[in-house]
Scaffold this active site. Structure first.
Site, PDB file in Angstrom:
ATOM      1  N   GLY A   1      27.553  37.576 -15.441  1.00 30.80           N
ATOM      2  CA  GLY A   1      27.640  38.478 -14.296  1.00 30.80           C
ATOM      3  C   GLY A   1      26.460  39.419 -14.267  1.00 30.80           C
ATOM      4  O   GLY A   1      26.237  40.172 -15.217  1.00 30.80           O
TER       5      GLY A   1
ATOM      6  N   LYS B   1      27.419  48.677  -6.109  1.00 32.58           N
ATOM      7  CA  LYS B   1      26.774  49.487  -7.144  1.00 32.58           C
ATOM      8  C   LYS B   1      25.246  49.442  -7.078  1.00 32.58           C
ATOM      9  O   LYS B   1      24.584  50.418  -7.455  1.00 32.58           O
ATOM     10  CB  LYS B   1      27.253  49.049  -8.526  1.00 32.58           C
ATOM     11  CG  LYS B   1      28.714  49.371  -8.780  1.00 32.58           C
ATOM     12  CD  LYS B   1      29.127  49.075 -10.212  1.00 32.58           C
ATOM     13  CE  LYS B   1      30.595  49.405 -10.425  1.00 32.58           C
ATOM     14  NZ  LYS B   1      31.010  49.258 -11.834  1.00 32.58           N
TER      15      LYS B   1
ATOM     16  N   GLY C   1      26.407  44.984 -10.576  1.00 29.11           N
ATOM     17  CA  GLY C   1      26.252  46.360 -11.047  1.00 29.11           C
ATOM     18  C   GLY C   1      26.730  46.573 -12.469  1.00 29.11           C
ATOM     19  O   GLY C   1      26.025  47.162 -13.297  1.00 29.11           O
TER      20      GLY C   1
END
Length: 514
Positions: free
Chosen positions: A369, A294, A372
């Protein structure tokens, strides 16, 4: 693109070598599941088994022979093999598939014509596509000269870019042709066979699966391959891995529901630069972008929408019709944040009401996290006025994202001891917990889950992850990645087609299939 007039579109169920009873059952199952033809390996059958199979066939049969004859020095079993071929022809085999060397040997011995009451497929099995790159026309001409009804090329794809050679062969063939690649990276050669003019697409029978082949039912129902034609637009998920994706189960029925001539396929991509340098045709009209691309895919877009540019991640690409340029968008951000906001409003009795402030305003937003999906969540939460804290296994990446949204970054190991503020939001944007590793989750203590007002998990397969189950048991509001998936997919559909997405239909598909 050259289209062979009157060329059939046949789904062929390939059965692995097995006992006679299993083969007979497999033939019946293939017919029930929607196959047009069943492929059986001739060389694994005795004459008596062959006789039984062909006298009791419930569906047209293709007999695949892989026996090799070496020019004038034929192997000792040549005569037995020829007898099997003649017996198959006499018993009404619908198709006989021979390797080119065998067909050439039979022609030299003036025996090839004896098989002609069956349709003859002449095949070449290549080590890779490189044998075709310089001048495929010579090999094609040699195969055509046999008088075969269908010619066939097969090789194992080491990279998805090799499959473009198969599509070129099919598109330019003036005779009925099969061209496909085996292996995980070769999947789209089956899914797009009919789009480019192939006469067969191969699948497996449920209960008799063959690695690398989709089931017959998936070919027919999920992808609707028989509906494809030269005008079908191809959309795909660029990812690595890609087998976990449920996107085809959603987008393909939605295309059909909307009457849009498109197909959505998984694309196992190893190298973005090679992929985009090969797949330049307008036939490939748009892409979803998944793990791990991403962020990196931005470099291959000609233009990037300002929201995606600010986030630094693209999850949707369209090939603009008027100039062929690739334009990148991010539909993850709004989809995820709206799903979280709606759940908070419902919890607080404000469902459907839009106040001056987002229910995220002033809340601590704990994000795990920084890839993307994480970047989309971080920017969306920051825009809504949340106080973002970023964790990532790569602390450098966490700090980079935190700096971009004026947030705090903490080492991943600190999750075990981190105590959130009252009514904080926890968002998992890692793949932890994704099928098949459903036992995994981010390392947040169970007692800490009680401190969060809402827990969101970007993983949508399974619909309710271990993290969400444990958070719900602890009393938190939970939001599945399915909600984010639906929102971003609806926005993608609009970008892909220029039409308003049928969101209720899409939700019904998700609730039924996911």
């Amino acid at each position: 693109m050259i289209r062979v007039v009157g060329a059939p579109k046949l789904i062929c169920a390939a059965l692995p070598p097995q006992s006679l009873d299993h083969l007979l059952n497999g033939m019946h199952q293939a017919k029930i599941q929607g196959a047009d033809v069943v492929q059986i390996e001739l060389d694994s059958l005795s004459h008596s088994d062959l006789t039984t199979l062909l006298r009791n066939k419930p569906i047209p049969v293709l007999l695949l022979s892989r026996s090799k004859w070496e020019g004038d020095e034929c192997k000792s079993n040549e005569q037995d093999h020829l007898q099997s071929l003649l017996l198959a022809k006499d018993l009404g085999a619908d198709y006989i598939d021979l390797e080119l060397k065998v067909a050439s040997a039979l022609i030299k011995e003036d025996k090839f014509h004896q098989l002609k009451s069956s349709k003859i497929i002449v095949s070449t099995y290549l080590d890779s596509s490189t044998a075709l790159l310089e001048d495929p026309s010579l090999l094609v001409a040699e195969m055509k000269s046999t008088g075969a009804d269908i010619i066939k090329f097969v090789w194992e794809a080491a990279n998805i870019t090799e499959i473009a050679t198969a599509f070129d062969l099919l598109s330019n063939s003036q005779v009925p042709m099969i061209a496909h690649c085996t292996g995980e990276r070769g999947l789209i050669s089956q899914l797009l066979s009919f789009k480019f003019g192939g006469v067969f697409a191969y699948g497996s029978v449920e209960g008799n699966t063959i690695p690398g082949l989709p089931s017959v039912n998936i070919l027919r129902q999920a992808y609707g391959v028989k509906n494809t034609n030269m005008g079908t637009e191809v959309f795909g998920l660029i990812s690595k891995p890609v087998s976990h994706s449920k996107g085809p189960l959603l987008h393909n029925p939605t295309f059909r529901h909307a009457g849009y001539n498109g197909i959505y396929v998984p694309m196992f991509v190893d190298n973005l630069k090679e992929f985009f340098s090969v797949y330049t045709s307008p036939d490939f009209a748009g892409y979803s972008v998944g793990i791990p691309y991403k962020e990196a895919v931005i470099d291959f877009c000609d233009e990037v929408h300002p929201v995606a540019q600010s986030i630094g991640a693209v999850n949707t690409i369209i090939r603009r019709r008027d100039d062929g340029k690739l334009v990148g968008y991010n539909t993850d951000c709004e989809a995820a944040i709206v799903a979280i906001e709606d759940a908070l409003k419902y919890r607080d009795g404000l469902n459907g009401k839009n106040g001056p402030l987002s229910p995220l305003t002033g809340k601590q937003f704990v994000l795990v996290g920084a890839g993307g999906a994480g970047r989309a969540l971080a920017f969306g939460a920051k825009i809504r006025g949340a106080k973002v804290v970023v964790f990532d296994i790569d602390f450098g990446r966490a700090k980079s994202l935190a700096a971009a949204v004026s947030a705090d970054a903490l080492p991943f190991d600190d999750l075990l001891t981190f105590r959130p503020e009252k009514d904080a939001i926890l968002a998992n944007a890692t793949p932890l917990g994704m099928n098949p590793h459903v036992e995994r989750r981010i390392p947040v203590l169970e007692e800490t889950l009680r401190d969060y007002k809402l827990v969101f998990d970007a993983v949508y397969n399974p619909r309710k992850t271990r993290l969400l189950k444990e958070a719900e048991a602890a009393g938190a509001v939970v939001v599945s990645g399915v909600e984010m998936f639906l929102g971003q997919a609806a926005a993608q559909f609009s970008l892909f087609t220029g039409q308003k997405a049928p969101e209720e239909f899409m939700r019904e598909i998700i609730m039924e299939k996911f």
